[in-house]
Structures are given as C-alpha cells and as structure tokens.
Design a protein around this motif. Structure first.
Motif, PDB file in Angstrom:
ATOM      1  N   LEU A  53       0.852  -1.184   0.000  1.00 11.23           N
ATOM      2  CA  LEU A  53       0.000   0.000   0.000  1.00 11.23           C
ATOM      3  C   LEU A  53       0.891   1.237   0.000  1.00 11.23           C
ATOM      4  CD1 LEU A  53      -3.177   0.627   2.073  1.00 11.23           C
ATOM      5  CD2 LEU A  53      -1.360   2.354   2.049  1.00 11.23           C
ATOM      6  N   THR A  54       0.566   2.176  -0.875  1.00 11.00           N
ATOM      7  CA  THR A  54       1.326   3.417  -0.994  1.00 11.00           C
ATOM      8  C   THR A  54       0.391   4.604  -0.809  1.00 11.00           C
ATOM      9  OG1 THR A  54       2.837   2.371  -2.566  1.00 11.00           O
ATOM     10  CG2 THR A  54       2.869   4.767  -2.468  1.00 11.00           C
ATOM     11  N   ALA A  55       0.856   5.613  -0.073  1.00 10.92           N
ATOM     12  CA  ALA A  55       0.071   6.836   0.132  1.00 10.92           C
ATOM     13  C   ALA A  55       0.948   8.046  -0.136  1.00 10.92           C
ATOM     14  CB  ALA A  55      -0.487   6.894   1.546  1.00 10.92           C
ATOM     15  N   SER A 107      -2.958   3.772  -3.021  1.00 11.52           N
ATOM     16  CA  SER A 107      -3.003   2.690  -4.001  1.00 11.52           C
ATOM     17  C   SER A 107      -2.463   1.412  -3.372  1.00 11.52           C
ATOM     18  CB  SER A 107      -2.183   3.039  -5.251  1.00 11.52           C
ATOM     19  OG  SER A 107      -0.806   3.178  -4.933  1.00 11.52           O
ATOM     20  N   ILE A 108      -2.957   0.281  -3.882  1.00 11.83           N
ATOM     21  CA  ILE A 108      -2.471  -1.030  -3.477  1.00 11.83           C
ATOM     22  C   ILE A 108      -1.997  -1.740  -4.732  1.00 11.83           C
ATOM     23  CG2 ILE A 108      -3.045  -3.250  -2.439  1.00 11.83           C
ATOM     24  CD1 ILE A 108      -5.139  -1.827  -0.767  1.00 11.83           C
ATOM     25  N   ASP A 109      -0.702  -2.011  -4.764  1.00  9.71           N
ATOM     26  CA  ASP A 109      -0.074  -2.621  -5.942  1.00  9.71           C
ATOM     27  C   ASP A 109      -0.415  -1.843  -7.207  1.00  9.71           C
ATOM     28  OD1 ASP A 109       1.033  -4.576  -4.329  1.00  9.71           O
ATOM     29  OD2 ASP A 109      -0.628  -5.966  -4.631  1.00  9.71           O
ATOM     30  N   GLY A 110      -0.396  -0.502  -7.102  1.00 12.48           N
ATOM     31  CA  GLY A 110      -0.623   0.362  -8.247  1.00 12.48           C
ATOM     32  C   GLY A 110      -2.069   0.642  -8.577  1.00 12.48           C
ATOM     33  N   GLU A 111      -3.009   0.002  -7.889  1.00  8.83           N
ATOM     34  CA  GLU A 111      -4.434   0.211  -8.153  1.00  8.83           C
ATOM     35  C   GLU A 111      -5.013   1.120  -7.073  1.00  8.83           C
ATOM     36  OE1 GLU A 111      -8.518  -2.467  -8.466  1.00  8.83           O
ATOM     37  OE2 GLU A 111      -6.569  -3.350  -8.995  1.00  8.83           O
ATOM     38  N   ARG A 112      -5.678   2.188  -7.519  1.00  7.51           N
ATOM     39  CA  ARG A 112      -6.183   3.196  -6.584  1.00  7.51           C
ATOM     40  C   ARG A 112      -7.211   2.598  -5.635  1.00  7.51           C
ATOM     41  NH1 ARG A 112      -6.123   8.678  -6.157  1.00  7.51           N
ATOM     42  NH2 ARG A 112      -7.914   9.648  -5.119  1.00  7.51           N
ATOM     43  N   ALA A 113      -7.114   3.019  -4.366  1.00  9.37           N
ATOM     44  CA  ALA A 113      -8.085   2.619  -3.342  1.00  9.37           C
ATOM     45  C   ALA A 113      -8.759   3.882  -2.823  1.00  9.37           C
ATOM     46  CB  ALA A 113      -7.386   1.872  -2.209  1.00  9.37           C
TER      47      ALA A 113
END
Length: 359
Positions: free
Chosen positions: A266-268, A285-291
């Motif tokens: 997870l990236t913020a 995003s989680i593995d490049g997919e927006r959350a």
C-alpha cells in the motif's frame, strides 16, 4: 448536550484551526477566548462571535460558562494552564506536545485521571479519514501480514538553514517546537495508528547547523535542536519501520508512506503539494491500483482541502462522543505520555547509538 468551550491562546494557531473547527460542530459552543493581551482577545472574540474575552488564562478557566478548556499556547506554557483546568474540574484538550518533558507528561496524565475529567491531546492524524481507512485495510489483512512500514516526510518550515522570525524560539530544545517534537511527533502518531506501535528504535538526529538564519533579518540564532530525524525500528507485530523526517526552510514538499505486506504493498502520497500527512487527504493505491476512501469515513462537515480544520474537527467529534458514552477520548493524556516516552527513547538512542525499547 452542548459543551461550552474556552480557548486559551485564541490569537495564534487556534484562530485558524480550533476556532473554525468548533464553529462547524453543533456539540460545542465557544463561550470564551484568552490571549496575553486584552485587545487581541477582544478582537478574536468579535471575529468569531465569542461572548467572553480574557487577558488571563486563569480567569477563563475559572469562569462558570467554560466546561472544556482548550490549551493552544506554546508548549512550555501548557502545564500551568492544564493544571489550573484540572484543579477547577474542567475537561481539557491540549495541543501537541502535551508538555516539554516526558516525566511531566506522565504526571499530567495521572493528575487528569485523578481529576475525573475528560482529557485529550490534539494528534489529529489519528482521526484523519484516510488514516482510519488505511488502518482498517491493514487490520483486515488487505495486504497480508505487515512486513515493513516506510515513511519519508518533510518537516518544513522547521529544521532548515533558515527559520521564520515567529518560529525562531524553537531553535532551543526547551521550546518543544522542533522537527522531532512537532513534525516527527505528529507523523509517528499517524504511522502508528495504521501500522501499530513501535516496540524498539535506533535513531540519528543530525544537527547540521550550529546557527540558523532568521528569515528577512540577516540575523542568526544559535541552533540546539536537530535538523533531521532518522529512525529504524520494529513494531510490536514484528514488522520493521524506517522513518525519515527531513528539515526544510520552506513549506513541506510532500510525503511518502509505504506499507509492505506479504500479500501486497500500500502506498500513500499527497494529492496536492505543500501540506502535511495529518492535514490532508491522500492518494492511496495497493499494488498500483487506486483505493478510494468510502464516504462513511468522512464524518465532519469539512473537506480535506480545508487543511487542518477537518481533522481537528474530528478530534472534537471524538471528544464529544467519548463524553456521551462515558469513556476516555482518544488519544488521551496517557496516550500522549506514551508518545513523549517514544520521542525520549528516540533521543536516547541517537545519543547512545544503542537500540531503545519503548516503555
């Protein structure tokens, strides 16, 4: 029930954060403000429609139309106001840091419990919608077992070669207004809300400048506080943590948070420049997919673009709910005291070169 609030320090930080936040919440009514000068107190009161203005914090604390005392003065002055409020049997919400000494933070926490009042500290990142959403994702195993927590953030305008005149007093450690106490203090509380508490730390606190320039004056002042914060540690759950808070002379240039799990990362990051992680919404995003954060996490009548007001309003919302439910607000003075012990452990680790356990 409407809680009657008196704000001590109404002409500074509270004027652009606490007072607007309280104005948007029906559970509170600001009945009094206090500053060090009668003229400024009356001006702030008039601007915000507050009926009572004081040049003496003690008079505000003692007034029967004040049930909750908000302490928003410089950190070295917190203890005096907090103790007066506790002795008067008033609820207390203090700005972070609670005080400038870890042992004194423990004493204030015990005194608040003995007084039987509600008490809280304004580490507003704990209640940010995006932070709570990420915490729920991690707790729900959305990225599997947490293995590493990484955070890089700007501490500007603290910690740089130049400092604003109104912040120059923070070049002394007794001021409690440093890149460690203020910036890293808020950021670490935010990280621990998502990833869990730190169990042990090693650290470096480089002081790059013996003197810093006071912006616009050409003068310099002695600098006795760190310009950078570098932390390595482990969390109670076993994951590693790596934190860098770099000083800067100007506004913050953003942040990066990475939570690496056995099942994903997870990236913020900030959606807009020039803001802090505990003030704003995030691009997650989680593995490049927006959350996307569900609307149910946004519970106050403010937008993240309102800056610190939105998350400070969430602190007050938690305070009112806690009183209604007969429990202690979070984070309370005991949480604040533990956070002071964390920062003290970081300082000891940097001084000794050893790893420090967090009590």
């Amino acid at each position: 029930m409407v809680i009657k609030v008196g704000v001590v320090g109404g002409s500074g930080w509270a004027k652009v954060s606490h007072l607007p936040a309280l104005a948007g919440l029906t559970a509170f009514e600001v009945t009094a403000v206090a500053t060090t000068k009668r003229e400024s107190a009356e001006r702030v009161a008039a601007e915000h429609g507050v009926p009572l203005a004081f040049a003496d914090a003690g008079a505000l604390v003692a007034h029967p139309d004040v049930e909750l005392v908000v302490v928003s003065v410089r950190a070295p002055e917190h203890t005096k106001v907090i103790r007066a409020a506790l002795e008067a049997g008033k609820h207390v919400l203090s700005e972070w840091p609670l005080t400038v000494d870890s042992a004194e933070a423990d004493e204030l926490a015990e005194a608040a419990t003995a007084a039987g009042v509600a008490h809280a500290v304004c580490l507003q990142g704990v209640h940010a919608p995006d932070v709570r959403f990420v915490a729920d994702l991690v707790a729900g195993d959305r990225i599997g077992r947490l293995e590493a927590a990484i955070m890089v953030a700007s501490g500007g305008p603290l910690g740089g070669a130049t400092i604003a005149p109104e912040l120059a007093w923070g070049a002394e450690p007794t001021g409690g207004n440093t890149v460690l106490t203020i910036m890293a203090g808020h950021f670490l509380a935010t990280l621990e809300r998502m990833a869990g508490p730190l169990a042990e730390v090693s650290a470096r606190l480089p002081r790059l400048y013996d003197r810093v320039t006071v912006a616009g004056t050409g003068e310099t002042v002695a600098n006795r506080v760190p310009n950078q914060v570098l932390i390595h540690g482990t969390l109670h759950g076993g994951a590693t943590a790596s934190v860098t808070v770099h000083g800067a002379s100007g506004p913050p240039d953003g942040f990066l948070i990475k939570l690496v799990g056995s099942g994903g990362t997870l990236t913020a990051t900030p959606p807009r420049p020039g803001t802090y992680m505990h003030w704003t919404d995030w691009d997650i995003s989680i593995d490049g997919e927006r959350a996307n954060v569900p609307d149910t996490y946004r519970t106050v009548p403010f937008h993240p673009t309102d800056g610190p007001v939105a998350n400070i309003a969430a602190v007050y919302q938690e305070f009112a709910q806690a009183i209604g439910e007969g429990r202690s607000p979070h984070p309370d003075f005991h949480t604040a005291a533990r956070h002071h012990r964390l920062l003290a452990a970081i300082e000891r680790a940097a001084h000794t070169g050893t790893t420090e356990e967090i009590s």
